[in-house]
Design a protein around this motif. Structure first.
Motif, mmCIF file in Angstrom:
data_model
loop_
_atom_site.group_PDB
_atom_site.id
_atom_site.type_symbol
_atom_site.label_atom_id
_atom_site.label_comp_id
_atom_site.label_asym_id
_atom_site.label_seq_id
_atom_site.Cartn_x
_atom_site.Cartn_y
_atom_site.Cartn_z
ATOM 1 N N PHE A 283 2.918 11.381 -25.310
ATOM 2 C CA PHE A 283 4.146 12.149 -25.430
ATOM 3 C C PHE A 283 4.134 13.254 -24.376
ATOM 4 O O PHE A 283 3.246 14.117 -24.397
ATOM 5 C CB PHE A 283 4.250 12.748 -26.836
ATOM 6 C CG PHE A 283 5.467 13.597 -27.059
ATOM 7 C CD1 PHE A 283 6.737 13.111 -26.816
ATOM 8 C CD2 PHE A 283 5.340 14.902 -27.520
ATOM 9 C CE1 PHE A 283 7.864 13.894 -27.019
ATOM 10 C CE2 PHE A 283 6.456 15.693 -27.730
ATOM 11 C CZ PHE A 283 7.726 15.187 -27.466
ATOM 12 N N LYS B 54 4.816 18.918 -25.995
ATOM 13 C CA LYS B 54 3.972 19.363 -27.102
ATOM 14 C C LYS B 54 4.704 19.124 -28.418
ATOM 15 O O LYS B 54 5.896 19.423 -28.541
ATOM 16 C CB LYS B 54 3.643 20.851 -26.953
ATOM 17 C CG LYS B 54 2.835 21.170 -25.704
ATOM 18 C CD LYS B 54 2.527 22.661 -25.608
ATOM 19 C CE LYS B 54 1.716 22.962 -24.358
ATOM 20 N NZ LYS B 54 1.413 24.409 -24.241
ATOM 21 N N ASP C 117 -0.119 14.336 -27.448
ATOM 22 C CA ASP C 117 0.777 15.205 -26.683
ATOM 23 C C ASP C 117 0.019 15.889 -25.544
ATOM 24 O O ASP C 117 -1.175 15.630 -25.311
ATOM 25 C CB ASP C 117 1.497 16.199 -27.596
ATOM 26 C CG ASP C 117 0.609 17.349 -28.092
ATOM 27 O OD1 ASP C 117 -0.593 17.381 -27.753
ATOM 28 O OD2 ASP C 117 1.122 18.213 -28.825
#
Length: 311
Positions: free
Chosen positions: A17, A20, A107
């Motif tokens: 991803f 965050k 993330d």
């Protein structure tokens, strides 16, 4: 020596991803969480404890028998096993299930959200254990189907076949009595230091109590190496320095592969752990649990740089 590896076969499906998670989660709405993360793509890797252990064993010129269970989507993994010459006689296929799979999203802060579908792992492998000859067999029970982790140690114990018990992330699934019985009379109980604490908390046993139940207790300590305990005598085994620590995931399984290889060669448990330490280093230098590779000449040179001549 014939090595039998009880544990999981799984796909690791890894997503990244590009932001965050914290930027998209409202703290005051955590009780009604409903989020969607648009990822950069998906990478599928082969994994599972049994698959990881068998893979590094193959690099060490040791063919093992995997005792596990898979589902209807196993074809690509099956091709890989045949490529490395693995026996698949101990693998049960359940056509109504998917192969166990971990879905991991990471993330930019290295936070992870993971979903795990046990799929076929919910069912025992149903391997005919009577095929295992005690004269030249060595078993390892790694995290996988709970029934297999209970039944296979019992068979090894009753038939005087040496085995290693490696409960790992399945420790919380055991009752106290199930866990005590599972590692009773094991040649080796192997855990990391956190898992050892979990075992003591679950069973109410002290470290000395555990050593009364097993011949050896091996505790892996990450960058500090490993500790081998035998009836109160502790020996520390160094790590083999990594060129770069890229991903520690799978290092424990690689360590177990080296340990098994050493035992199959008749080495002491301490010397077998040195092979384990060398094997683990290759794993941490690559992303994924089955992405590393080495020749035996490369492995030997790296071992001898730390531990001296490999006898």
């Amino acid at each position: 020596m014939n090595i039998y590896v009880t544990g999981s076969l799984a796909f690791d499906r890894i997503m990244s991803f590009p932001d965050k998670f914290s930027n998209h989660i409202l703290p005051d709405k955590i009780h009604i969480l409903n989020v969607c993360f648009l990822v950069d793509g998906l990478t599928e890797r082969f994994g599972g404890t049994a698959g990881n252990i068998a893979y590094s064993l193959a690099l060490l010129d040791e063919k093992s028998v995997i005792l596990s269970q898979v589902g209807k989507d196993f074809a690509a993994y099956d091709d890989r096993l045949h490529q490395f010459g693995f026996s698949v006689e101990g693998i049960r296929t359940l056509d109504q299930e998917f192969t166990a799979g971990a879905y991991i999203t990471t993330d930019q802060s290295d936070n992870q959200i993971t979903g795990f579908n046990p799929g076929a792992m919910k069912y025992p492998c149903q391997y005919d254990m009577s095929k295992i000859n005690g004269d030249d067999a060595l078993g390892i029970i790694s995290p996988g189907n709970l029934g297999d982790m209970i039944d296979h140690p019992k068979y090894y114990r009753e038939n005087k076949i040496p085995f290693i018990f490696d409960p790992g992330q399945q420790i919380p699934a055991f009752t106290s009595e199930q866990l005590k019985e599972a590692f009773l009379d094991a040649e080796i109980l192997i855990t990391n230091d956190y898992e050892l604490e979990m075992i003591m908390n679950t069973t109410g046993m002290s470290k000395d109590d555990i050593l009364d139940s097993v011949a050896y207790l091996i505790t892996t300590l990450g960058e500090k190496g490993s500790a081998v305990n035998c009836k109160g005598e502790e020996t520390l085994v160094d790590v083999v320095p990594a060129e770069a620590v890229v991903d520690p995931t799978g290092a424990g399984d690689a360590f177990r592969s080296g340990l098994l290889k050493g035992l199959s060669l008749g080495k002491t448990v301490v010397d077998a752990c040195k092979l384990g330490a060398t094997c683990a280093t290759y794993a941490v230098e690559k992303n994924g649990t089955q992405e590393h590779f080495f020749t035996m000449d490369e492995f030997t040179a790296r071992y001898e740089a730390v531990f001296g001549p490999m006898e």
